[in-house]
Design a protein around this motif. Structure first.
Motif, short mmCIF file in Angstrom:
data_model
loop_
_atom_site.label_atom_id
_atom_site.label_comp_id
_atom_site.label_asym_id
_atom_site.label_seq_id
_atom_site.Cartn_x
_atom_site.Cartn_y
_atom_site.Cartn_z
N LEU A 62 -13.49 -44.81 -13.69
CA LEU A 62 -13.35 -46.02 -14.48
C LEU A 62 -12.44 -47.02 -13.76
CD1 LEU A 62 -12.94 -44.66 -18.12
CD2 LEU A 62 -14.96 -45.73 -17.10
N VAL A 63 -12.78 -48.30 -13.89
CA VAL A 63 -11.99 -49.38 -13.31
C VAL A 63 -11.73 -50.40 -14.43
CG1 VAL A 63 -11.84 -51.13 -11.50
CG2 VAL A 63 -13.19 -49.05 -11.13
N PRO A 104 -19.48 -53.73 -14.02
CA PRO A 104 -18.83 -54.02 -15.30
C PRO A 104 -19.66 -53.48 -16.46
CG PRO A 104 -18.88 -55.97 -13.91
CD PRO A 104 -19.78 -54.97 -13.28
N LEU A 105 -19.01 -52.81 -17.39
CA LEU A 105 -19.71 -52.18 -18.50
C LEU A 105 -19.45 -52.88 -19.83
CD1 LEU A 105 -18.99 -48.46 -17.57
CD2 LEU A 105 -21.04 -49.81 -17.04
N PHE A 106 -18.19 -53.07 -20.18
CA PHE A 106 -17.90 -53.73 -21.45
C PHE A 106 -16.67 -54.61 -21.36
CE2 PHE A 106 -16.26 -49.38 -21.78
CZ PHE A 106 -14.94 -49.56 -22.18
N PHE A 107 -16.59 -55.56 -22.28
CA PHE A 107 -15.59 -56.63 -22.24
C PHE A 107 -15.03 -56.84 -23.63
CE2 PHE A 107 -14.14 -61.03 -22.29
CZ PHE A 107 -13.51 -61.17 -21.07
N LEU A 108 -13.72 -57.09 -23.70
CA LEU A 108 -13.07 -57.45 -24.95
C LEU A 108 -12.24 -58.70 -24.72
CD1 LEU A 108 -12.64 -54.03 -24.58
CD2 LEU A 108 -12.31 -54.37 -27.04
N VAL A 137 -22.55 -57.41 -18.66
CA VAL A 137 -21.51 -56.63 -19.33
C VAL A 137 -21.61 -56.86 -20.83
CG1 VAL A 137 -19.82 -58.48 -19.03
CG2 VAL A 137 -19.02 -56.16 -19.36
N ALA A 138 -21.32 -55.84 -21.63
CA ALA A 138 -21.44 -55.94 -23.08
C ALA A 138 -20.14 -56.45 -23.70
CB ALA A 138 -21.80 -54.58 -23.67
N LEU A 139 -20.25 -57.41 -24.59
CA LEU A 139 -19.11 -57.86 -25.39
C LEU A 139 -19.01 -56.95 -26.60
CD1 LEU A 139 -16.86 -59.87 -26.06
CD2 LEU A 139 -18.59 -61.37 -27.08
N VAL A 140 -18.03 -56.05 -26.59
CA VAL A 140 -17.98 -54.99 -27.60
C VAL A 140 -16.91 -55.21 -28.66
CG1 VAL A 140 -18.97 -53.25 -26.07
CG2 VAL A 140 -16.47 -53.56 -26.16
N ALA A 162 -11.74 -56.13 -19.16
CA ALA A 162 -13.04 -55.60 -18.75
C ALA A 162 -12.88 -54.19 -18.21
CB ALA A 162 -13.67 -56.49 -17.69
N VAL A 163 -13.87 -53.36 -18.49
CA VAL A 163 -13.90 -51.99 -17.98
C VAL A 163 -15.24 -51.78 -17.28
CG1 VAL A 163 -13.88 -49.53 -18.56
CG2 VAL A 163 -12.35 -51.10 -19.75
N GLY A 164 -15.17 -51.20 -16.10
CA GLY A 164 -16.38 -50.89 -15.35
C GLY A 164 -16.30 -49.48 -14.80
N ALA A 165 -17.31 -49.10 -14.06
CA ALA A 165 -17.34 -47.77 -13.47
C ALA A 165 -18.02 -47.82 -12.11
CB ALA A 165 -18.05 -46.78 -14.39
N VAL A 166 -17.61 -46.92 -11.25
CA VAL A 166 -18.21 -46.79 -9.93
C VAL A 166 -18.29 -45.31 -9.61
CG1 VAL A 166 -15.93 -47.07 -8.83
CG2 VAL A 166 -18.00 -47.42 -7.48
N GLU A 167 -19.37 -44.90 -8.99
CA GLU A 167 -19.47 -43.51 -8.56
C GLU A 167 -18.35 -43.21 -7.56
OE1 GLU A 167 -21.24 -41.39 -9.94
OE2 GLU A 167 -22.98 -42.40 -10.81
N ARG A 168 -17.78 -42.06 -7.67
CA ARG A 168 -16.58 -41.71 -6.89
C ARG A 168 -16.77 -41.94 -5.39
NH1 ARG A 168 -12.45 -38.75 -8.82
NH2 ARG A 168 -13.79 -38.13 -10.57
N ASN A 169 -17.95 -41.67 -4.89
CA ASN A 169 -18.18 -41.78 -3.44
C ASN A 169 -18.57 -43.20 -3.01
OD1 ASN A 169 -20.71 -41.86 -4.55
ND2 ASN A 169 -21.60 -40.29 -3.21
N ARG A 170 -18.50 -44.16 -3.94
CA ARG A 170 -18.88 -45.53 -3.59
C ARG A 170 -17.76 -46.54 -3.87
NH1 ARG A 170 -25.07 -45.64 -6.05
NH2 ARG A 170 -25.92 -43.99 -4.70
N ILE A 171 -16.56 -46.04 -4.06
CA ILE A 171 -15.42 -46.93 -4.34
C ILE A 171 -15.14 -47.81 -3.13
CG2 ILE A 171 -12.94 -47.01 -4.84
CD1 ILE A 171 -13.27 -44.36 -6.34
#
Length: 354
Positions: A62-63, A104-108, A137-140, A162-171
């Motif tokens: 998570l980022v 980016p996954l979701f935003f507040l 990105v989703a406004l949650v 904002a919260v996003g995600a990246v696969e560990r081997n692609r940071i």
């Protein structure tokens, strides 16, 4: 003194709960339009749920980022123009996320004012939703706070998360950045959302008002020109990362300008050599440079480059092709080299006199 026992309401203290409820109902369609795989639940709960597995991740990291838009808000408030400031808010957060290689996954959002104006707040949040759609990105959720006595009449403040995600081997940045890698620049849409205390000072000493024609864009007003929203680079950068596998690092050019941001993603033994003559400088920066020292321009503003990419030399053309297909204006602006003293070495000068 009169007897006021058991008579006061929250509205008497300046907080209108009904207005807050009305705002939530008003913005539900805008928030719903940002839905994406992984979102669970609906707007209005105590918290937002997100399913990383449903979003397609297998070994995610998570980022998270948080940011605001600074005193650009003052121009929006003084112009009574609130439609795009929410786009800025999203852009400042998600552009930082993608620098890590993250989707980016979701935003507040956090919106605070002395007194809630439902029309103004809904316009701002509709702009936030527009930015979210542009970034995928989703406004949650978010927080709307009325704080009488803390803010002046008509003033408001914004913050984004904002919260996003990246696969560990692609940071990003990758560990194999090396001498000879190419640095690409993506064109900015304008000043973006940094340096506006200085921008406002330039406008003040020039004697211009926000409704006046902009000296650098006389077909529009100064206020409207300076409210041009921050460009969102997420989709283009993710496309280049995924399609080519050749992007080693990204740098969002925010506060600190061309001097301080690119070194944040480079190893200490390496420097960025930037050819300033390759940058197509937008007219707004020439106007600012009429009052601001050259060195201050370099360390305060993006000067026309909103995002930099460090890429493998042999795949540069492929990366450019993907970025251009995604609508970006791309320029080769430099290279990575062994560091002698400074982390950024400039060749030539910006064209601030054209």
């Amino acid at each position: 003194m009169g007897d006021q026992r058991n008579t006061l309401t929250y509205r008497d203290a300046g907080v209108d709960i009904d207005a807050g409820a009305s705002l939530v109902e008003r913005i539900k369609p805008a928030a719903a339009a940002t839905a994406r795989p992984g979102v669970l639940g609906r707007l209005g709960g105590f918290g937002a749920l997100f399913d990383l597995k449903a979003a397609g991740f297998t070994d995610p990291v998570l980022v998270s980022t948080t940011d605001g838009v600074g005193t650009k808000l003052k121009i929006a408030i003084e112009c009574g123009e609130h439609r795009t400031i929410g786009v800025d808010l999203v852009a400042m957060c998600v552009n930082d996320l993608v620098v890590q290689g993250a989707e980016p996954l979701f935003f507040l959002d956090y919106f605070a004012s002395s007194e809630l104006n439902v029309d103004t707040a809904s316009t701002i949040i509709e702009g936030i939703a527009k930015g979210c759609r542009a970034a995928g990105v989703a406004l949650v959720g978010g927080e709307t706070a009325e704080m009488p006595g803390l803010y002046g009449e008509g003033d408001y403040d914004l913050a984004g998360f904002a919260v996003g995600a990246v696969e560990r081997n692609r940071i990003l940045p990758r560990g194999d950045i090396s001498d000879g890698d190419v640095i690409l620049g993506l064109a900015a849409s304008g000043v973006h959302s940094n340096g506006y205390s200085l921008v406002r000072r330039v406008a003040e000493i020039s004697g211009l008002r926000w409704p006046d024609p902009a000296p650098f864009a006389p077909e529009t007003t100064l206020g409207a020109a300076l409210l041009q929203p921050t460009r969102i680079y997420v989709r283009a950068c993710l496309a280049a990362i995924r399609a080519t596998g050749a992007v080693k690092a990204l740098a969002h050019i925010t506060g600190g300008g061309l001097i301080e941001n690119i070194p944040r993603v480079l190893p200490k033994a390496l420097a960025a050599e930037i050819d300033l003559t390759a940058i197509d400088v937008p007219p707004v920066f020439r106007w600012l440079a009429s009052s601001v020292a050259y060195s201050e321009m370099l360390r305060t503003f993006n000067c026309g480059v909103g995002m930099m990419l460090v890429v493998e030399p042999g795949a540069t053309d492929d990366v450019i092709a993907v970025l251009e297909t995604e609508g970006e204006t791309v320029t080769r602006i430099g290279r990575v080299a062994a560091r002698d003293k400074d982390p950024v070495v400039f060749a030539g000068k910006l064209d601030l006199d054209g």
